[in-house]
Scaffold this motif. Sequence first.
Motif, PDB file in Angstrom:
ATOM      1  N   VAL B 244       1.263  48.446 116.361  1.00 20.77           N
ATOM      2  CA  VAL B 244       0.757  47.776 117.569  1.00 20.77           C
ATOM      3  C   VAL B 244       0.298  46.361 117.205  1.00 20.77           C
ATOM      4  O   VAL B 244       0.600  45.395 117.897  1.00 20.77           O
ATOM      5  CB  VAL B 244      -0.402  48.586 118.203  1.00 20.77           C
ATOM      6  N   ASN B 245      -0.417  46.243 116.093  1.00 24.54           N
ATOM      7  CA  ASN B 245      -0.969  44.941 115.711  1.00 24.54           C
ATOM      8  C   ASN B 245       0.095  43.925 115.318  1.00 24.54           C
ATOM      9  O   ASN B 245      -0.084  42.728 115.509  1.00 24.54           O
ATOM     10  CB  ASN B 245      -1.996  45.111 114.605  1.00 24.54           C
ATOM     11  N   ALA B 246       1.208  44.448 114.752  1.00 23.16           N
ATOM     12  CA  ALA B 246       2.261  43.536 114.317  1.00 23.16           C
ATOM     13  C   ALA B 246       2.855  42.773 115.503  1.00 23.16           C
ATOM     14  O   ALA B 246       3.388  41.674 115.357  1.00 23.16           O
ATOM     15  CB  ALA B 246       3.350  44.316 113.590  1.00 23.16           C
ATOM     16  N   GLU B 247       2.746  43.358 116.701  1.00 27.17           N
ATOM     17  CA  GLU B 247       3.326  42.717 117.884  1.00 27.17           C
ATOM     18  C   GLU B 247       2.374  41.693 118.498  1.00 27.17           C
ATOM     19  O   GLU B 247       2.763  40.938 119.379  1.00 27.17           O
ATOM     20  CB  GLU B 247       3.643  43.764 118.966  1.00 27.17           C
ATOM     21  N   LEU B 248       1.123  41.713 118.037  1.00 26.55           N
ATOM     22  CA  LEU B 248       0.114  40.956 118.783  1.00 26.55           C
ATOM     23  C   LEU B 248       0.320  39.448 118.780  1.00 26.55           C
ATOM     24  O   LEU B 248       0.033  38.784 119.766  1.00 26.55           O
ATOM     25  CB  LEU B 248      -1.287  41.282 118.254  1.00 26.55           C
ATOM     26  N   ALA B 249       0.813  38.919 117.653  1.00 30.23           N
ATOM     27  CA  ALA B 249       0.991  37.464 117.615  1.00 30.23           C
ATOM     28  C   ALA B 249       1.996  37.035 118.681  1.00 30.23           C
ATOM     29  O   ALA B 249       1.869  35.963 119.268  1.00 30.23           O
ATOM     30  CB  ALA B 249       1.428  37.011 116.239  1.00 30.23           C
ATOM     31  N   TYR B 250       3.003  37.902 118.928  1.00 28.23           N
ATOM     32  CA  TYR B 250       3.957  37.599 120.003  1.00 28.23           C
ATOM     33  C   TYR B 250       3.288  37.754 121.361  1.00 28.23           C
ATOM     34  O   TYR B 250       3.392  36.900 122.231  1.00 28.23           O
ATOM     35  CB  TYR B 250       5.146  38.565 119.951  1.00 28.23           C
ATOM     36  N   GLU B 251       2.591  38.874 121.495  1.00 25.02           N
ATOM     37  CA  GLU B 251       2.027  39.214 122.790  1.00 25.02           C
ATOM     38  C   GLU B 251       0.957  38.214 123.215  1.00 25.02           C
ATOM     39  O   GLU B 251       0.743  37.989 124.394  1.00 25.02           O
ATOM     40  CB  GLU B 251       1.439  40.624 122.696  1.00 25.02           C
ATOM     41  N   ARG B 252       0.289  37.625 122.243  1.00 25.05           N
ATOM     42  CA  ARG B 252      -0.859  36.781 122.588  1.00 25.05           C
ATOM     43  C   ARG B 252      -0.532  35.296 122.636  1.00 25.05           C
ATOM     44  O   ARG B 252      -1.397  34.503 122.961  1.00 25.05           O
ATOM     45  CB  ARG B 252      -1.997  37.036 121.589  1.00 25.05           C
ATOM     46  N   SER B 253       0.673  34.931 122.282  1.00 28.36           N
ATOM     47  CA  SER B 253       0.939  33.490 122.219  1.00 28.36           C
ATOM     48  C   SER B 253       2.046  33.055 123.165  1.00 28.36           C
ATOM     49  O   SER B 253       2.451  31.915 123.160  1.00 28.36           O
ATOM     50  CB  SER B 253       1.325  33.105 120.786  1.00 28.36           C
ATOM     51  N   GLY B 254       2.567  33.990 123.952  1.00 26.33           N
ATOM     52  CA  GLY B 254       3.693  33.662 124.818  1.00 26.33           C
ATOM     53  C   GLY B 254       3.275  32.870 126.043  1.00 26.33           C
ATOM     54  O   GLY B 254       2.084  32.698 126.308  1.00 26.33           O
ATOM     55  N   PRO B 255       4.263  32.372 126.784  1.00 26.45           N
ATOM     56  CA  PRO B 255       3.943  31.563 127.973  1.00 26.45           C
ATOM     57  C   PRO B 255       3.245  32.371 129.066  1.00 26.45           C
ATOM     58  O   PRO B 255       2.632  31.787 129.953  1.00 26.45           O
ATOM     59  CB  PRO B 255       5.313  31.053 128.449  1.00 26.45           C
ATOM     60  N   ASP B 256       3.310  33.704 128.967  1.00 25.70           N
ATOM     61  CA  ASP B 256       2.601  34.535 129.945  1.00 25.70           C
ATOM     62  C   ASP B 256       1.094  34.459 129.760  1.00 25.70           C
ATOM     63  O   ASP B 256       0.352  34.997 130.575  1.00 25.70           O
ATOM     64  CB  ASP B 256       3.063  35.996 129.842  1.00 25.70           C
ATOM     65  N   ARG B 257       0.628  33.813 128.699  1.00 24.51           N
ATOM     66  CA  ARG B 257      -0.812  33.687 128.490  1.00 24.51           C
ATOM     67  C   ARG B 257      -1.360  32.362 128.992  1.00 24.51           C
ATOM     68  O   ARG B 257      -2.551  32.090 128.847  1.00 24.51           O
ATOM     69  CB  ARG B 257      -1.161  33.873 127.011  1.00 24.51           C
ATOM     70  N   TYR B 258      -0.521  31.518 129.514  1.00 26.66           N
ATOM     71  CA  TYR B 258      -1.094  30.304 130.128  1.00 26.66           C
ATOM     72  C   TYR B 258      -0.405  29.880 131.406  1.00 26.66           C
ATOM     73  O   TYR B 258      -0.826  28.945 132.062  1.00 26.66           O
ATOM     74  CB  TYR B 258      -1.139  29.136 129.125  1.00 26.66           C
ATOM     75  N   LEU B 259       0.667  30.605 131.792  1.00 21.87           N
ATOM     76  CA  LEU B 259       1.396  30.206 133.010  1.00 21.87           C
ATOM     77  C   LEU B 259       1.226  31.174 134.182  1.00 21.87           C
ATOM     78  O   LEU B 259       1.848  30.977 135.227  1.00 21.87           O
ATOM     79  CB  LEU B 259       2.896  30.068 132.693  1.00 21.87           C
TER      80      LEU B 259
END
Lengths: 350, 385
Positions: B244-259
């Motif tokens: 689960v944690n290995a995916e977090l850098a992707y999950e937390r930095s994508g454009p869905d986190r600011y758009l």
Amino acid sequence: MTDATDLPIGEMLADQLQRLLARAVDAKRLTAIEEGAPITELWQEIEALGVTLALASNDIGADLGWQNCLPMLRTLGWHGAPVPLAESLLASQVLAAAGMDIPAGALAVSHVAFTLDGDNCVSGSDGLVSWLPHCSHLVGVAVRNKQKFLFVVSTTDLPSQPVDSFARIPAAAITLQAQAVAQCAPVAESTDLLASMALLRAAVISGILDRILSLTIEYANTRQQFGRPIGKFQAIQHHVAELAMQSAAAQAGVIFGCQQMDVGNSVSGAAIAKVRASVAATAAASAAHQVFGAIGVTEEHELQLLTRRLWQWRGEAGSDHFWAETLGREVIAAGSHNLWPRITDAQLRA
Amino acid sequence: MLSSPFHFPSYHVPPETEGLREEVREFLAEMSSHWSGWDIGHSWTGFNREFSREVGKRGWIGMAWSKAYGGHERSVVERYVVVEEMLAAGAPVGAHWVADRQSGPLILRHGNEAQKQTLLPRIARGEAAFCIGLSEPDSGSDLASLRARAEKVSDGWLLNGRKIWTTYARECDFMIGLFRSSGSPEQKQKGLSQFLIDLTVPGIEINPIRDLTGESHFNEIVFDNVLLPEDSLVGEEGNGWAQVNAELAYERSGPDRYLSSYPLLPAAIDALNENTMDRLSARAVGLAFTDITVLREMSLSILNQLGEGKTPLQEAAVTKLLGTELEQDMPELVRSLLDCSPSIDPHHTLSHMQGYLTQSVPSFSLRGGTNEIMRGIIARGLGLR
């Protein structure tokens, strides 16, 4: 420690500057400079490193470009920017580009618009020129018949008044009335000292934020209250996280600004960098002072040497408010359909 | 010693992607004619299977996956271009969002061959919708205390327990769920495993939870002796937390986190252009423009660092925090610019969008790790403990 020869050129210069400043500059030295102590010796050492011509073009300087100079500028900020290196880098760059001579000594820059008359005399005023009392010459842009000219005036006979500022860096207000120039030459319309100075200030802010973050982490881990380091309290951790976020955003903003500057999109890149770094400066100063408590606002503590510089440089060369308004007016006037393309096209390609 | 704990080397979207960007813009211009302001406000939580199939047809789901599994072997930055265009337009990507961002890549990395063969091509066609089962009634931010169990039995795995706050569980086909396959909740991160769950199997009860907007995106899912085949385990048993944690850098930095609330900004600019613009409005718009530009730089830098095999988890955490703050503030920015009426007018795009987003933004700083949890992660990463 990394072997300096493995580093890209920009990191290498920063590394050299770092060694020099770490040895030569401490809180006592910064305070002495604020009180008017000369910087001549320190400036000569910096000149001897050969870093002052890093931005100037090929045959005169190293022509390294903004992105390569950024590590050096952040290093300068880390140490409280005790010399007008940023100004001298810019002055040498524009002078070299205009084919003019680069005078000896530290150089000051004014980014207001002056006028140039038919006898090559400049007129105009600038209410705040940082470092002027320690500089041999002032560089600025003056306009004659819609043509921009770069000019150099000696500071020796310059009508000036000392100015107090947050940073307490020796500074002056100048009023030039048909002042004879030492040199002047026509330059491109795109020459924009305000935007360039804004980016320089933003880059230095980013370095100060790195330093404040580092000091704050150290303090939170060592200062004990209620029987444990205050960094164990969530409320303190959240202030430190806020500080970290701001330093990260300022860094990304100035990297973007330098990249934009290098591909010729100077004004909007500098504007974005200056807005983001200045906003970060405000939030970070507030968070850091809250963590340090009363000791942080005392004169003997080094935090105030850094936060006063943040308050200085967020306001110089166009504040965050000035640049945000400039950007906002452009963005709104361009209309909603151009907003997203403007964001995705922001990365101009060289 | 001089250093920053963060690294954001700049990364440029290659100019070769511009053709793709144009294609996506044309597609969206065509598809968006019927979207209401309320729909657009949903952003990546807008669930529309028909739309997802259209996106799948164009090869825009599973873009970077191997062709052998229905992917398109394009670059991660091409995927980024497609995704940011979709979000900027407020497209209803919810029926393929989780699978494209998270579940598909997880199956590709940890899944067995059968899972890859059967599921990935369906996801890429926009025909398999996934949800994520993490939170439980007693385990929210303290996720590692979760209790739902997976017991190894002779013919597979027996699941019991409850999951909650699972978005679109009723509409989805599959869940990737995190269950305790050994040990006790006191052992926290140890003994957790990820399972692929077909939501149509017996023993699963899905109860919708109505939220403050009047809609029911969230669900509670009860697992009552649900028997899964042996090969439902994804990855290694007991390795679920790390996976689960290995995916977090992707999950937390994508454009869905600011758009997520970006479409409000162009709509507000239209409204500002109908009136006289004042200095403070220009400043506020200029500031938002700056923040979005810088966040995009941070997000792209992280994307590139991930591609270089780095794990910029701290960079991703600060980006998520800054991004969610920005998207959460957006309805308030609009309110300050336009002094909107508290009525919700379905015939007025901005009012409709503002009506939805004002009520839904509180969840932006909860999903994917609350802002408080993120601040704690950042502080610990900086050496505070």
